[in-house]
Each structure stands twice: as C-alpha cells, then as structure tokens.
Design a protein around this motif. Structure first.
Motif, PDB file in Angstrom:
ATOM      1  N   VAL A 111     -37.079  49.993 115.663  1.00  0.00           N
ATOM      2  CA  VAL A 111     -36.811  50.747 114.448  1.00  0.00           C
ATOM      3  C   VAL A 111     -37.969  51.737 114.256  1.00  0.00           C
ATOM      4  O   VAL A 111     -39.129  51.348 114.277  1.00  0.00           O
ATOM      5  N   ALA A 112     -37.626  53.009 114.081  1.00  0.00           N
ATOM      6  CA  ALA A 112     -38.665  54.037 113.945  1.00  0.00           C
ATOM      7  C   ALA A 112     -39.439  53.844 112.640  1.00  0.00           C
ATOM      8  O   ALA A 112     -38.924  53.345 111.644  1.00  0.00           O
ATOM      9  N   PHE A 113     -40.702  54.277 112.659  1.00  0.00           N
ATOM     10  CA  PHE A 113     -41.555  54.129 111.480  1.00  0.00           C
ATOM     11  C   PHE A 113     -40.966  54.833 110.263  1.00  0.00           C
ATOM     12  O   PHE A 113     -41.096  54.358 109.130  1.00  0.00           O
ATOM     13  N   ASP A 114     -40.318  55.978 110.453  1.00  0.00           N
ATOM     14  CA  ASP A 114     -39.777  56.729 109.322  1.00  0.00           C
ATOM     15  C   ASP A 114     -38.659  55.986 108.609  1.00  0.00           C
ATOM     16  O   ASP A 114     -38.299  56.341 107.479  1.00  0.00           O
ATOM     17  N   ALA A 115     -38.080  54.983 109.245  1.00  0.00           N
ATOM     18  CA  ALA A 115     -36.993  54.232 108.619  1.00  0.00           C
ATOM     19  C   ALA A 115     -37.503  53.190 107.633  1.00  0.00           C
ATOM     20  O   ALA A 115     -36.714  52.578 106.919  1.00  0.00           O
ATOM     21  N   LEU A 116     -38.800  52.978 107.588  1.00  0.00           N
ATOM     22  CA  LEU A 116     -39.367  51.930 106.751  1.00  0.00           C
ATOM     23  C   LEU A 116     -39.621  52.432 105.335  1.00  0.00           C
ATOM     24  O   LEU A 116     -39.883  53.619 105.114  1.00  0.00           O
TER      25      LEU A 116
END
Length: 854
Positions: free
Chosen positions: A641-646
């Motif tokens: 899961v990409a960091f921007d999705a957090l």
C-alpha cells in the motif's frame, strides 16, 4: 489553531497572541501547568511571551495553550499514542509521578548546561529560579526579588535552585527550544512571501503549502510584496493560483498583475494546473477541472502574448498536460482573436485540418517557420530539432550556436559539449568556453554552481551515476558511468569561467562587516531542488552528513491506516560490512540482534484513531562488534500500500537519554519526517558505524518496487546503499560551504570555526583577486592568523553554521543554521539554505533561467 499562527510557530518559533477580550486573567498555577506541558515537549517560553500570555483572559489563555500543545506535539510526533507491541520494550519501568516545572528544568540542565535565557534569548549557561523554574543567565539577573517572566516571589536566601548531580553514564545533550512573542502578523507574512518568492530553487512541498496559505489568508494586497522577478516558475504558479483562489471575483485584475511573472507557456500551465486541482510542479496524474470563464479567458490571453514558435515549443514540453488543459480552456473558440494560441494547440493535439477551422489554421501556420502540414495535420520542427540534428551529424559549431540562444540548455549540456569538443574538434574549445561564460552570466545562479561542481571530479569515472527524477516524491535510480573522461586542464579552464561568474555575482551584494562560518558546512550539500522533499522537523539537504545522535538512539515509525483497509508498515535495519556484504538484520523476522539492535515488535495493522508504532533501538558500539560498517534504515509497506494512501505516516530518530524511559519521549526527537508519495519503500538514513556519521538520504524506491523484507532483498539494498554513498562522496554536488564562502566575499574579514574549536581568520590581501581569495578560503589555504574564540566585528554579519550559537549577531545580520534552538535578536534575518543561495547568487543575474540541474 489559526493557520497563520501555526505557520509562524513552526517556521520562526514565534507566537502571535489573539487580541485580549473581556474576562478574568489566568491564575499562576494555570500558567505553570501550561508551561510544564510545553516543557515536556522540549519548548520553553521567553519572558515577554510569558507575561503577555498570563495577561490574557482565562478562556483565551487556555485555548491558546491547547492550540500550542497540539501544534508542537504534531511537529515532533507526540500527537499520536506510541505504544510498542511488547510492553517490556526496552525494559519494564514504573510510571513516575509528574515532576514540577523546576524539577523538569533541572533535569534538562543535567543533560546540557547551555540553554536559552528567557530574558536575552541567547543560548548560554543559565540558572534556575526557585521556585518558579524559569531560566535566566547571570548577565540578565538583577538581584530582583521576583521572576522577570512570571512575577513570582523568589526564595529570599537562595533565588537559584541547586543543580542536580551528574549521571553515572554520559548522556547526549538535549537543548530546549525558545518560543518568542510575535510582533506583527502582517510584517511576518510579508517577510515570508518576499523570502520564498526570492528563492532561486524550487520550493519544498512544505514551503509551497506555507506560501499558498499565507497568500490565501492575505489576499490580493500581497501583490505589493512580490519581487520584480520570480525566478522559479512553480513559485509564481503557487502564488498566482493562491491569489486567484483567495479572490475569484478579481481574477482579471490578478492575472493582469501577474502577467510579468508568467513569461512562457510553461509559466501559464502551472497556475492553470493549480486552478484545475493539479500539482504546480507539472508532475503527477493529469485530471480535468474546468476553470471559471474569466480565468479561462485570462489564461488564453497570457498565452497569446508569446511568439508563435516559442509558444509551440513550450506546449510540446508538456504535451499531455496541455492536451488536458485544452479540454477546459477551449482555445479554438477564440481562434479569430488569438490565432497563434489556436495554432499551438492544433500542433500539440494533432488536430485534423478540416472545414473552416482547418483553413484558418493553415493560414496561421504559413506565417510560422518550422510548421508544416503532413497527412492532414500540423507538425513542427524547431529549435530542439536543429540542436539534436547538429549533434547527431557532428556539426558541433552549429549546435553550439543554437544552444547559445538558451543559456540554461547550454549549461545543462556543458559536460556533453566539452567531451565532444575535446575528442572531436579541440580547436573549438575557446569558442565553447566563451559561450559558457556568456551563458553563465544569464543563467540561474544555482545552475551555474551545480555545473561548476559536477565538472570537478570528471577526471575519473563515477562509481555509479545516480539520478533523482522529478516527481511528487524523492525517487532514485542509478546506472554505470560510461562517459568519456575529461582532462584535468580542460576541467580547470571550464570551471574557471564558471567560477569567475559566481564570484562576480557574490561580490555584487551589499558589503558586510564580517562573516563567521562553520567549516562543518562542508558536510551539508546544497539543496538544488526541494520540490520532492518530505516535510521534516529539520530540513537536512539530501546527501548531507551529520553526527549520529549519541552512542545509542532509537528509530521510530508511526502510521494510521484508512477505514476498511489494512496496512502493514515495517521498520527494518540492514547491516553490511565495508565491502557491502550482508552481515545481519533487525526487523519483524528477527527482533533482536544481541544488544546491538532491538525491535519493539511487528504490528500488522494500524486501525484509526490510534494507529500503530514500531521502534528500533541501535547501540553503535555493539553494532560495530557485529563486523558491520554500514547500517541502512528501511521503511517498507509489507502489503504494497503506497504511503499516500495512509491517513498519516511518519518516522524519525530520537536520542536515548536514560536507562529507563517511555518508548517515545518527544524531548529526545532529533528528526521527524513524513512518509509520502506513491511509493512503498523509504530509505531515510545510512549510518557509517566506523566514522560515526549519518548520511541523510530521504529517498524512496520507485513505485513499482516491491520489497517485503530486508532479508529477501538484501542484495538490492546493498547496491543502492553503495551507489548512494559513493555518489554523494565523490564531490559532484555543491555544498553549503561553497555558497557560504562565496557570500563571505562581501565581508571585510572572515572567521572560520574549525572542528577542533580553533578559529582562523581570513582577509583579502591587497594584491589578491576576488577569485583567488575565494579559492584560498574555500580550500583551506593559508590563513591570516588564529583567534582564541569568535570575535565578530561591529556591523552586519553573515553567520552560517550547523548550530545557531556561533556568535551574537548585531542588527542587519543574516544567519543560517541547520539546527535552531534560540531566537534571533530584532533586526536579524533568519535564512534557510535556499535563502542563502538566493542572496549569494542572484546579484547581477540579468536573465536567470530555472530548471533541473545536472
């Protein structure tokens, strides 16, 4: 917290208080409680701020205290709960009763006796007043019977509290950060806008956000703060779009005022993108979002002011973005009023020439050299085609003549041109050097300095060539260096031409009485582009070297996943020997590497609102005994899961300052940075265990990289670590020492603080040219005497160092520091690294060009 109050608290450590309303002022014990909570985060209040805060009505004072605590907690990462998976990490300890303010301050002094005085603001040896616990130096103590900050009566016989006994084990020092009372929010906003728009390098995401927030709050009256020329297109884009958003009904007037700053189609594209919800750095996904009609007309009219050929070339630099922009700008609707704009869009969009519109486009094309019709569509062969064709055919003189019209492009190709000339047409070298000198006089200063530095080590192949592509996050890739080498003589001649221009610009600024420089600036690289830098507590330029925070320190990671989506981040450590052979790890598969590295345990999810935290303790002495030379910290997304999705994700380092302590102590945080971008693997730091040095990487692997464990990808990580260490160590990037010594050319004398503590003095000799003086100063040539300590002369100074305590600068001075603990006196300007660069290299530039550096 009010947006601008939070902004200046973070940037300048100044607190702007609200206007006092009706109500009863706070009582002493309320104020002491508020100060104690901030002290636990590592912040202390200056005396004027204490007095003004205590005079506020109780409700306002309490609300401000909550705002301050929330903002500062978020800054150091203490706004989240940090519970390790294993409660015994690193050892079970009982909770201690809360200490009073005086005891808290005494505990800080046990670690570091030099702290900021609440009266004069300078960092020096201070005493603790009894019983209130406020700090004051001996010079500011006037034998009064009450504290100058809070007015509390002091102990009659012994106003100073006794210092605690030293600890048995040496502990790394911790310094309190002083918060000052702000004066004028408008003056602070104007100062910030002028400072950011004057920078000659792209702004970091945090600086872009701060500029936008300030301009949105201030509105169109900020146009009077704009400089005559904004060097960086993205900065102009952010400024323009922010003002358009702040006052959409005044779009026409705002665009007219911004016209002088939007000189090319690419300049116009950036605010057009911003108005459509895009990144003004011309990166990231492309979407469509229709601007208002007035804004649409204004943007098209700005495009119509440019020459047709230049407009076509500019649109072709970002074809996909212009195709999407054309869907909302509708350029063909105004073909009769703006024929050259319609022609440029027809070329980039490959519009079929049909009907009446096609005939009008043909008529416009006939007036523009290089535009021709092929298969019922318009194509353009312009300047770039001529340059590439000349280089392909070996017509170097023709290529040089074409490149001379665009100084930035010529400089970015300097290495290529120089090696082609030396190996194919040596007689053309004087012409090339003349063209380089002319281009350097017109190009952006950071570009000239970057080329000067990049040519220096070109007598030998680089261990690897490392590239950082433009994007929304700091991504890295590398390749072998198979370029033909340059001779030392040719490099010296080319660098001399560039250095002469750098010295000319640096010498053109206002004179200074003196300069005080820290030789440790050699370890800090110049931030040539910060557009992808993650928000961090300390803005360390990528590739810089720092001292490790003590023999023992702790890495931390915190993340919070979105609703209904599990996210498993992992904090890991990979160890390698001096030949980059894998020797060990500490991660979720191996929680303990003896006493050298200890992991707190693996959380496999981080549901909101608490999220999850992981910690990793490092003992450098014990790590060295593991045959390890390099330690690489890695943060990876186990389930891709990409960091921007957090919802939120950050990591950092904190100094360990005791045998028994809580897992996360905000007072010990030395760095905290956000995890961002469409990437899933971050490489924050590389530690050289033998030299006890920390290399700040601040990098991410490409989004397609899938690394689920250190052990399974230890070879790839070793290659990256080796390549980065070699590249940053080869000397191909300019340093802050290069910039600081250039700036010091304006000073009557220069004092240099050496790592040994010795202070050496430099002064330009009667028969010494400015270029020769810079080379002597920059390369540690013969000095002009030694001093026992820094002795700044009277008058404005340039002060630049890793710490902010080199000396006490008088009004009119400018100060750069990587680590700030104290506030500057009134009339002294605080500089970031990019501000220092802009001040040194902007002078005398007639037509600066910005853009990516080699």
């Amino acid at each position: 917290m009010h947006a601008l109050r939070a902004l200046f608290l973070r940037r300048e450590r100044r607190v702007f208080l609200p206007d006092p309303g009706p109500g009863v002022p706070s009582v002493a014990w309320d104020a002491a409680t508020r100060e104690g909570r901030l002290l636990e985060l590592g912040f202390v209040l200056a005396a004027p701020l204490v007095a003004a805060w205590r005079a506020l009505p109780h409700a306002q004072a309490e609300a401000l205290g909550v705002e301050l605590h929330e903002a500062l907690s978020a800054e150091v990462g203490a706004h989240r709960q940090h519970g390790p998976l294993y409660a015994a990490f690193p050892a079970a300890t009982p909770q201690l009763a809360p200490l009073r303010t005086k005891e808290r301050v005494l505990a800080w002094l046990a670690r570091e006796p030099l702290q900021p005085c609440l009266v004069c603001g300078e960092k020096r040896r201070v005493e603790v007043l009894d019983p209130c616990g406020h700090l004051v130096c001996r010079d500011c103590w006037d034998d009064a019977g009450a504290c100058a900050a809070c007015g509390q009566r002091l102990a009659a016989e012994a106003p100073f509290a006794g210092r605690p006994q030293g600890t048995k084990r040496p502990l790394p020092p911790l310094s309190l950060t002083l918060l000052q009372l702000g004066d004028s929010p408008d003056a602070a906003a104007e100062r910030l806008v002028r400072q950011l728009l004057a920078r000659a390098t792209p702004l970091s995401p945090q600086d872009r956000a701060d500029l936008a927030a300030t301009l949105t709050a201030v509105g169109p009256r900020a146009l009077g703060w704009f400089p005559a020329r904004i060097a960086v297109k993205e900065s102009a884009a952010v400024a323009g779009a922010s003002l358009l958003e702040a006052a959409p009904t005044e779009a026409a007037a705002t665009l007219a005022a911004l016209a002088s700053h939007l000189r090319t189609a690419t300049d116009v594209l950036a605010p057009a993108d911003r108005a459509r919800g895009q990144d003004p750095g011309l990166v990231g996904p492309v979407h469509t979002f229709p601007p208002a009609p007035a804004l649409r007309r204004g943007l098209l009219e700005l495009l119509g002011r440019q020459a047709p050929a230049a407009l076509i070339e500019d649109l072709r630099r970002h074809p996909e973005r212009w195709k999407r922009a054309g869907e909302t700008l509708h350029p063909f609707e105004r073909q009769r009023q703006l024929p050259q704009v319609a022609l440029a869009f027809a070329v980039v969009r490959r519009t079929p020439l049909r009907g009446a519109l096609g005939e009008r486009l043909r008529a416009s094309a006939a007036e523009v050299p290089g535009v021709e019709e092929r298969d019922g569509r318009l194509v353009y062969r312009g300047w770039g085609h001529r340059v590439e064709e000349a280089l392909r055919r070996g017509e170097l003189e023709a290529a040089l003549e074409a490149l001379a019209a665009r100084p930035g492009e010529l400089l970015r190709r300097a290495d290529h041109l120089l090696r082609r000339v030396l190996h194919e047409q040596p007689a053309l070298e004087p012409r090339l050097l003349e063209a380089l000198g002319a281009a350097a006089a017109r190009a952006a200063g950071p570009l000239v300095l970057g080329v000067w530095a990049a040519l220096g080590p070109r007598t030998a192949p680089f261990p690897r060539r490392v590239f950082f592509p433009k994007g929304q996050a700091s991504v890295v890739w590398s390749q072998a260096d198979d370029r033909p080498l340059l001779t030392a003589d040719a490099i010296a001649r080319a660098r001399a031409v560039l250095a002469a221009e750098l010295v000319r610009r640096a010498s053109a600024g206002p004179p200074l009485a003196g300069a005080v420089l820290d030789a440790g600036l050699r370890d800090l690289l110049l931030p040539l582009s910060e557009r992808s830098a993650a928000r961090a507590l300390v803005d360390v330029p990528r590739g810089s070297e720092l001292d490790v925070p003590g023999d023992r320190f702790r890495a931390f990671l915190h993340w919070c996943q979105p609703e209904n989506r599990r996210v498993d981040l992992d904090l890991s450590l990979a160890l390698y020997d001096r030949d980059w052979c894998f020797v060990g790890l500490c991660d979720y598969t191996q929680l303990r590497l003896g006493d050298a590295a200890v992991h707190s345990g693996d959380f496999t999810s981080a549901p909101p609102p608490k999220g999850a935290s992981e910690f990793l303790d490092l003992d450098l002495e014990a790590l060295a005994e593991q045959r390890a030379r390099y330690a690489l910290l890695v943060v990876l997304s186990f389930n891709d899961v990409a960091f921007d999705a957090l919802e939120e994700a950050f990591a950092g380092l904190l100094a360990l300052h005791g045998e028994t302590e809580q897992a996360f102590d905000p007072r010990g945080v030395v760095q905290r940075f956000d995890l961002r971008g469409q990437t899933k693997v971050a490489l924050p730091v590389l530690i050289d265990l033998e030299r006890r040095r920390l290399r700040w990487l601040g990098l991410n692997l490409a989004p397609e990289s899938q690394i689920h464990s250190v052990r399974g990808h230890r070879g790839k990580l070793a290659q990256l670590g080796r390549d980065l260490e070699a590249y940053f160590g080869v000397g191909a990037r300019p340093t802050l020492w290069d910039v600081a010594t250039l700036s010091a050319l304006r000073a009557a004398q220069v004092q240099v603080l050496r790592p040994s503590g010795e202070v050496t003095r430099y002064a330009r000799r009667a028969d010494e040219a400015p270029l020769a003086f810079w080379e002597r100063l920059r390369s540690d040539g013969p000095d002009d005497g030694s001093l026992g300590e820094v002795e700044p002369p009277g008058g404005p100074l340039l002060v630049a160092g890793r710490e902010d305590d080199l000396c006490s600068p008088p009004p009119g001075s400018e100060v750069y520091a990587l680590w700030w603990q104290q506030n500057l006196p009134a009339g002294v300007t605080r500089l970031a690294a990019s501000d220092l660069t802009a001040r040194v290299l902007a002078h005398g530039s007639s037509s600066a060009e910005s853009g990516p550096l080699p």
